[in-house]
Design an enzyme around this catalytic site. Structure first.
Site, mmCIF file in Angstrom:
data_model
loop_
_atom_site.group_PDB
_atom_site.id
_atom_site.type_symbol
_atom_site.label_atom_id
_atom_site.label_comp_id
_atom_site.label_asym_id
_atom_site.label_seq_id
_atom_site.Cartn_x
_atom_site.Cartn_y
_atom_site.Cartn_z
ATOM 1 N N SER A 38 5.942 -83.537 -3.372
ATOM 2 C CA SER A 38 4.582 -83.929 -2.984
ATOM 3 C C SER A 38 4.446 -85.209 -2.180
ATOM 4 O O SER A 38 3.347 -85.512 -1.717
ATOM 5 C CB SER A 38 3.699 -84.015 -4.215
ATOM 6 O OG SER A 38 3.316 -82.722 -4.581
ATOM 7 N N LYS A 51 -3.094 -92.585 -4.394
ATOM 8 C CA LYS A 51 -3.297 -91.203 -4.819
ATOM 9 C C LYS A 51 -4.036 -91.234 -6.147
ATOM 10 O O LYS A 51 -3.747 -92.075 -7.010
ATOM 11 C CB LYS A 51 -1.932 -90.515 -4.968
ATOM 12 C CG LYS A 51 -2.023 -89.043 -5.367
ATOM 13 C CD LYS A 51 -0.640 -88.402 -5.405
ATOM 14 C CE LYS A 51 -0.700 -86.929 -5.757
ATOM 15 N NZ LYS A 51 0.632 -86.304 -5.793
ATOM 16 N N SER A 84 1.243 -82.196 -3.049
ATOM 17 C CA SER A 84 -0.081 -82.480 -3.544
ATOM 18 C C SER A 84 -0.678 -83.788 -3.014
ATOM 19 O O SER A 84 -1.884 -83.989 -3.136
ATOM 20 C CB SER A 84 -0.056 -82.539 -5.072
ATOM 21 O OG SER A 84 0.815 -83.571 -5.514
HETATM 22 N N1 GLN Z 1 4.380 -78.059 -4.808
HETATM 23 C C1 GLN Z 1 4.987 -78.440 -6.040
HETATM 24 C C2 GLN Z 1 4.116 -77.996 -7.191
HETATM 25 O O1 GLN Z 1 3.133 -77.413 -6.953
HETATM 26 C C3 GLN Z 1 5.247 -79.916 -6.071
HETATM 27 C C4 GLN Z 1 4.076 -80.740 -6.481
HETATM 28 C C5 GLN Z 1 4.408 -82.174 -6.653
HETATM 29 O O2 GLN Z 1 5.456 -82.646 -6.203
HETATM 30 N N2 GLN Z 1 3.533 -82.876 -7.329
HETATM 31 O O3 GLN Z 1 4.414 -78.213 -8.324
#
Ligand code: GLN
Length: 504
Positions: free
Chosen positions: A183, A79, A159
């Site tokens: 995420s 990532k 994400s």
């Molecule tokens: N959807 C969550 C956010 O927007 C989690 C994102 C994540 O785990 N990086 O913060």
């Protein structure tokens, strides 16, 4: 061995084929690089075949000498929030366009070159993600959206959407992801793969570009629980000199307990995870997985996590608060983009950040600055911290009655692009089932549990593309082995993790 089926092989199978010299690391890397040509699903942000092939050659030399690491020569992709020396790192943001780090993140190092003590994996490149890991649909990347291999009209989740799409589309056998509020789990669920976020602090955050430091946790994403166990074993372990929240807990061989019996395992089923907001197709798949566990000898125990709903406001106060502080370092001085025309230093900061950050990142910086500001700190931030502790306590109460908690990862299957356009809060609400474990710092994972259609009218009629549904398993602190064991046993009893998107 023909190279045509290499991309269908798991990490475990590839590691074995490489060790027994049925195939070389260069052949494997070449095959996967060929797959990434044209960048299907826009999953990759950086590919450099020279770097990858040089790593593969080094792996072949070590395999020939019998000095290879545990996963020598097996490809992995990272990532884009993990900094890498050999590839560009952007965190999906324009503000870091073209940025090259002078060092590798600890997790990149631990999975990488065995000559430097790593597991010996070969890096295929960097994977697309929401800007600074803020999002649930991968629509917030400055470098374009990632499409879901099961239906390109739908989001891959976020994400870590690039990671999940790349694994599902067989562009890489495994990937890293990061999970701040879901995420790893949610994109794994949407793309029909397996992913685990370990206990907070168990895998180093060094070199992982910070979003919300008290929540951020890296972990593996792959097709099977066994593969996740292999990668996680290499990723965990103390890094206390470089990460102040790294736990002094030794690494573990998570593959050792994969075949343990589930006889008598108490699986807690939180009633708050099965309310009205849960889509019928997701409920049906999750129920099916729970029945499967009963057949494997587990006992279902009804439990309650009473503050589940509060996890949304609590998370969306704490995460932006931390982000507003963490992202202050992107000011045009040390890294990446700097605005061209400015009158003085403050003007340079303003223009750089206005040009470099996307809308969602700006929204969160503003929210964060607001909840931390004088006069609002007590009303928002402090209250959120108190409730965060209560959410963690609720889990400890629940774990008096059960060994593992199971439920859906997300309220629905992957939604269509544009469905939540102009309504960021709709995306926030969809995080409801992943946020509680994040706030408590607990290990949690997603395991393929079946398919829905996302299309309520056609439910059960076979019309509409099959869309993966993930089962979430949450464990108490340091219970990763137990989660992976439960996931592995489910995968031995079902074939959801083996199915492929159409055309792949
Ligand atoms: N959807 C969550 C956010 O927007 C989690 C994102 C994540 O785990 N990086 O913060």
């Amino acid at each position: 061995m023909t190279t045509s089926n290499l991309q269908d092989m798991t990490v475990a199978e590839l590691a074995h084929a490489l060790k027994s010299k049925q195939v070389s690391a260069v052949e494997v890397a070449t095959r996967f690089l060929a797959q990434t040509g044209g960048n299907p699903h826009n999953a990759f942000l950086d590919i450099d075949s020279e770097v990858t092939l040089a790593q593969a050659q080094a792996s072949d030399a070590r395999l020939a000498a019998g000095t290879g690491g545990l996963l020598e020569g097996v490809p992995v992709a990272h990532k884009d929030v993990f900094v890498t020396r050999d590839f560009v790192t952007t965190a999906g943001s324009k503000i870091l366009t073209g940025y090259r780090s002078p060092f590798d993140a600890t997790l990149v190092q631990k999975l990488g070159a065995s000559a430097q003590g790593g597991a010996g994996m070969v890096t295929l490149g960097k994977l697309n993600c929401d800007e600074f890991a803020m999002g649930s649909a991968n629509e917030n990347s400055a470098f374009g959206k990632v499409t879901n291999p099961w239906d390109i009209a739908r989001v891959p989740g976020g994400s870590s959407g690039g990671s999940a799409a790349a694994v599902a589309a067989r562009l890489t056998p495994a990937a890293t992801g990061t999970d701040t509020g879901g995420s790893i789990r949610q994109p794994a669920s949407f793309c029909g793969i397996t992913g685990i976020k370990p206990t907070y602090g168990r895998a180093s955050r060094y070199g992982m570009i910070a979003y919300a430091s008290s929540l951020d946790q890296g972990g593996p994403m792959a097709r099977t629980a066994q593969d996740c166990a292999l990668l996680l074993s290499a990723m965990c372990g103390p890094d206390i000199d470089r990460d102040s929240t790294s736990l002094d807990v030794p690494a573990e061989d998570f593959t050792a307990s994969l075949n343990n019996s589930l006889e008598g395992l108490r699986i807690g089923v939180p009633k708050e995870f099965f309310g009205d907001g849960l889509a019928a197709d997701v409920r049906a798949a999750v129920d099916g997985a729970l029945r499967e566990y009963e057949k494997l000898g587990a006992k279902l125990v009804p439990i309650s996590l009473p503050r589940t709903e509060l996890s949304i406001p609590v998370y969306y106060i704490i995460a932006p608060a931390e982000a507003s502080s963490n992202l202050s370092r992107f000011d045009g001085v040390k890294f990446g983009h700097r605005a061209k025309d400015y009158t003085d230093l403050v003007d340079m900061y303003k223009k750089t950040r206005a040009e470099g950050f996307g809308n969602e990142v700006k929204r969160r910086i503003m929210t964060g600055a607001y909840v931390l500001s004088h006069g609002y700190y007590d009303a928002y931030y402090l209250q959120a911290q108190k409730i965060r502790r209560m959410i963690a306590d609720d889990f400890q109460n629940a774990f008096q009655q059960c060994d593992v908690i199971a439920g859906p990862v997300a309220p629905s299957v992957a939604w269509k692009f544009g469905d939540n356009a102009n309504d960021p809060v709709a995306d926030y609400l969809a995080d409801i089932f992943t946020l509680p474990a994040s706030l408590a710092g607990l290990p949690a994972m997603s395991v393929p549990a079946g398919f829905g259609t996302g299309d309520m009218q056609n439910l059960g009629t076979g019309i509409g593309k099959p869309l993966p549904v993930g089962l979430q398993l949450i464990g108490n602190y340091f219970q990763e082995a137990r989660l992976l064991n439960a996931a592995h046993r489910l995968q031995q009893a079902t074939d959801f993790h083996l199915r492929k998107p159409e055309g792949i």
